[in-house]
Design a protein around this motif. Structure first.
Motif, PDB file in Angstrom:
ATOM      1  N   UNK A   7       9.223  -5.998  15.344  1.00  0.00           N
ATOM      2  CA  UNK A   7       9.219  -7.456  15.248  1.00  0.00           C
ATOM      3  C   UNK A   7       8.180  -7.957  16.234  1.00  0.00           C
ATOM      4  N   UNK A   8       8.063  -9.252  16.328  1.00  0.00           N
ATOM      5  CA  UNK A   8       7.107  -9.796  17.289  1.00  0.00           C
ATOM      6  C   UNK A   8       7.580  -9.616  18.726  1.00  0.00           C
ATOM      7  N   UNK A   9       8.827  -9.213  18.902  1.00  0.00           N
ATOM      8  CA  UNK A   9       9.383  -9.096  20.245  1.00  0.00           C
ATOM      9  C   UNK A   9       9.706  -7.653  20.645  1.00  0.00           C
ATOM     10  N   UNK A  10       9.710  -6.751  19.689  1.00  0.00           N
ATOM     11  CA  UNK A  10      10.150  -5.398  20.007  1.00  0.00           C
ATOM     12  C   UNK A  10       9.436  -4.380  19.136  1.00  0.00           C
ATOM     13  N   UNK A  11       9.483  -3.128  19.578  1.00  0.00           N
ATOM     14  CA  UNK A  11       8.913  -2.032  18.806  1.00  0.00           C
ATOM     15  C   UNK A  11       9.991  -0.991  18.543  1.00  0.00           C
ATOM     16  N   UNK A  12       9.896  -0.364  17.366  1.00  0.00           N
ATOM     17  CA  UNK A  12      10.704   0.803  17.076  1.00  0.00           C
ATOM     18  C   UNK A  12       9.903   2.026  17.487  1.00  0.00           C
ATOM     19  N   UNK A  13      10.514   2.927  18.210  1.00  0.00           N
ATOM     20  CA  UNK A  13       9.810   4.094  18.729  1.00  0.00           C
ATOM     21  C   UNK A  13      10.362   5.351  18.062  1.00  0.00           C
ATOM     22  N   UNK A  14       9.459   6.183  17.520  1.00  0.00           N
ATOM     23  CA  UNK A  14       9.842   7.435  16.878  1.00  0.00           C
ATOM     24  C   UNK A  14       9.109   8.572  17.568  1.00  0.00           C
ATOM     25  N   UNK A  15       9.834   9.609  17.915  1.00  0.00           N
ATOM     26  CA  UNK A  15       9.212  10.768  18.529  1.00  0.00           C
ATOM     27  C   UNK A  15       8.863  11.788  17.462  1.00  0.00           C
ATOM     28  N   UNK A  16       7.958  12.710  17.785  1.00  0.00           N
ATOM     29  CA  UNK A  16       7.486  13.679  16.797  1.00  0.00           C
ATOM     30  C   UNK A  16       8.590  14.613  16.325  1.00  0.00           C
ATOM     31  N   UNK A  17       9.632  14.808  17.120  1.00  0.00           N
ATOM     32  CA  UNK A  17      10.720  15.688  16.679  1.00  0.00           C
ATOM     33  C   UNK A  17      11.619  15.019  15.653  1.00  0.00           C
ATOM     34  N   UNK A  18      11.330  13.769  15.297  1.00  0.00           N
ATOM     35  CA  UNK A  18      12.066  13.083  14.243  1.00  0.00           C
ATOM     36  C   UNK A  18      11.303  13.095  12.919  1.00  0.00           C
ATOM     37  N   UNK A  19      10.164  13.756  12.885  1.00  0.00           N
ATOM     38  CA  UNK A  19       9.382  13.829  11.652  1.00  0.00           C
ATOM     39  C   UNK A  19       9.886  14.994  10.809  1.00  0.00           C
ATOM     40  N   UNK A  20      10.257  14.695   9.574  1.00  0.00           N
ATOM     41  CA  UNK A  20      10.773  15.700   8.650  1.00  0.00           C
ATOM     42  C   UNK A  20       9.614  16.281   7.858  1.00  0.00           C
ATOM     43  N   UNK A  21       9.517  17.623   7.856  1.00  0.00           N
ATOM     44  CA  UNK A  21       8.422  18.303   7.164  1.00  0.00           C
ATOM     45  C   UNK A  21       8.846  18.598   5.724  1.00  0.00           C
ATOM     46  N   UNK A  22       8.002  18.160   4.794  1.00  0.00           N
ATOM     47  CA  UNK A  22       8.375  18.118   3.386  1.00  0.00           C
ATOM     48  C   UNK A  22       7.524  19.072   2.559  1.00  0.00           C
ATOM     49  N   UNK A  23       8.189  19.805   1.673  1.00  0.00           N
ATOM     50  CA  UNK A  23       7.509  20.580   0.647  1.00  0.00           C
ATOM     51  C   UNK A  23       7.882  20.003  -0.709  1.00  0.00           C
ATOM     52  N   UNK A  24       6.894  19.747  -1.555  1.00  0.00           N
ATOM     53  CA  UNK A  24       7.130  19.087  -2.838  1.00  0.00           C
ATOM     54  C   UNK A  24       6.889  20.068  -3.976  1.00  0.00           C
ATOM     55  N   UNK A  25       7.860  20.186  -4.858  1.00  0.00           N
ATOM     56  CA  UNK A  25       7.742  21.025  -6.055  1.00  0.00           C
ATOM     57  C   UNK A  25       7.546  20.101  -7.249  1.00  0.00           C
ATOM     58  N   UNK A  26       6.331  20.083  -7.780  1.00  0.00           N
ATOM     59  CA  UNK A  26       5.988  19.194  -8.888  1.00  0.00           C
ATOM     60  C   UNK A  26       4.993  18.148  -8.431  1.00  0.00           C
ATOM     61  N   UNK A  27       3.792  18.172  -9.009  1.00  0.00           N
ATOM     62  CA  UNK A  27       2.731  17.263  -8.570  1.00  0.00           C
ATOM     63  C   UNK A  27       2.277  16.340  -9.694  1.00  0.00           C
ATOM     64  N   UNK A  28       3.184  16.007 -10.598  1.00  0.00           N
ATOM     65  CA  UNK A  28       2.836  15.193 -11.756  1.00  0.00           C
ATOM     66  C   UNK A  28       2.713  13.718 -11.437  1.00  0.00           C
ATOM     67  N   UNK A  58      -4.499  20.826 -10.863  1.00  0.00           N
ATOM     68  CA  UNK A  58      -3.775  19.680 -10.322  1.00  0.00           C
ATOM     69  C   UNK A  58      -3.484  19.867  -8.843  1.00  0.00           C
ATOM     70  N   UNK A  59      -3.124  21.069  -8.461  1.00  0.00           N
ATOM     71  CA  UNK A  59      -2.894  21.354  -7.044  1.00  0.00           C
ATOM     72  C   UNK A  59      -4.149  21.089  -6.214  1.00  0.00           C
ATOM     73  N   UNK A  60      -5.270  21.568  -6.698  1.00  0.00           N
ATOM     74  CA  UNK A  60      -6.523  21.379  -5.959  1.00  0.00           C
ATOM     75  C   UNK A  60      -6.882  19.901  -5.859  1.00  0.00           C
ATOM     76  N   UNK A  61      -6.668  19.163  -6.962  1.00  0.00           N
ATOM     77  CA  UNK A  61      -6.950  17.727  -6.949  1.00  0.00           C
ATOM     78  C   UNK A  61      -6.061  17.009  -5.927  1.00  0.00           C
TER      79      UNK A  61
END
Length: 378
Positions: A7-28, A58-61
């Protein structure tokens, strides 16, 4: 550490250990127009580290477009799932592969996101339910419309009603390309899918139809087409209907003509009309409306392929003087894919509940079966 404006008065802070690493099956198309762009914008919560598809081109693209190295591109789902740097597996492949990939990922200790529909058969649904319980991981079904802020508010209002008189669920929309072509995401497809993959998909599709429809209906292309429409577009509507109103007692009647389906759901004290279909008009007429307690409560959706289009809640009633009053509420411009991924992140870190569980999603198969039986008895 990343600082994200709150907001204009506050910030939300996220640390790197809160980042979820994602693998995606299907690139359509769906991956290219919604999931990959949304996850990219949520870089303080997620990082896509691997992508899998049967099309090498498609993977390469997608690798070049979404900044993935060649080492992060896989032709086999098993190679992506066994990676130690994948926390969450997104299953966006053809519906026929949802169960096999999801179970394999859960057995590898990964959290799983499955695009709707969860599965096409009750056996596959039970396999996913069992895998979730066996491995104590989160398996999240992607009914993103149910995470729209307008819908969440509508559920509160409807649940507080003393008496519902009537309800309507409508999803009549133009063909997907009418919206995708204007989305600004420029999805592509390639024809380098191996014949063996095509044959396997065809065999799985036929087996699913046979298991769900029986031999007579599974041999009729029109029956199969109706069933697949209900499993795809229809599952969005039926899932939201069930959260809003509860499961129907039965189907009083149903009919179809080409890509158009109408059904009357029996809720005991009231009836719900369901209408769905496709045409060549570039309009997205998708809404749920409930009549009761002297008011009308309606949620209107627009196409999810164009980011930021508002989802609105309309409450109409007469005031004490008899004057008609209509309030249109737009809780947020945040799209429901973004809201859904934020809720999933909270759930994985123990700060929220999983609403669309495998057990929840399995109920759509029952409702779809009721409609199919009403159209053409087995």
């Amino acid at each position: 550490m990343a600082h994200v404006p709150g907001s204009s008065f506050a910030e939300k802070v996220f640390t790197t250990d809160q980042i979820i690493r994602v693998g995606i099956v299907g690139a359509g198309e769906v991956a290219q127009t919604t999931h990959l762009p949304t996850l990219g914008l949520l870089s303080h919560l997620y990082k896509v580290v691997a992508l899998c598809d049967v099309s090498r081109n498609l993977l390469e693209h997608c690798g070049a477009k979404f900044h993935l190295s060649k080492e992060d591109l896989h032709l086999e789902a098993s190679d992506l799932i066994k990676r130690a740097d994948v926390d969450l597996v997104l299953v966006i492949a053809a519906d026929e592969y949802h169960a096999s990939v999801a179970v394999q990922a859960a057995d590898a200790g990964k959290h799983v996101f499955i695009e709707k529909p969860m599965t096409l058969t009750t056996k596959d649904a039970q396999d996913i339910i069992d895998a979730q319980k066996r491995n104590n991981v989160i398996i999240w079904i992607g009914y993103m419309r149910r995470y729209a802020a307008a819908f969440v508010e509508a559920v509160k209002i409807v649940k507080s009603m003393k008496k519902i008189e009537y309800a309507r669920v409508r999803d009549i929309i133009g063909y997907n390309f009418l919206f995708v072509n204007q989305s600004g995401f420029f999805p592509v497809r390639f024809s380098d899918i191996p014949d063996s993959a095509k044959d396997d998909l065809k065999a799985r599709s036929q087996a699913a139809a046979l298991a769900s429809l029986g031999e007579k209906r599974a041999s009729n292309p029109e029956e199969v087409s109706t069933w697949r429409l209900l499993c795809s577009l229809g599952s969005h509507d039926l899932s939201a209907m069930r959260e809003l109103l509860g499961p129907p007692k039965g189907v009083l009647g149903a009919g179809r003509h080409g890509t158009w389906i109408t059904a009357l759901f029996d809720y005991g004290d009231f009836v719900t009309t369901y209408e769905t279909g496709h045409d060549s008009v570039g309009s997205f007429d998708a809404h749920l409306e409930v009549y009761g307690d002297g008011k009308r409560v309606r949620v209107d959706y627009d196409t999810p392929y164009v980011k930021g289009l508002p989802i609105t809640l309309t409450v109409a009633e007469s005031d004490a003087s008899g004057a008609y009053v209509e309030r249109v509420i737009r809780p947020t411009y945040e799209d429901c894919y973004t809201l859904q991924y934020q809720a999933l992140h909270d759930a994985i870190f123990g700060n929220g509940q999983v609403k669309c569980t495998p057990e929840d999603a399995a109920q759509e198969l029952r409702t779809i079966g009721l409609v199919m039986d009403a159209i053409t008895p087995p």
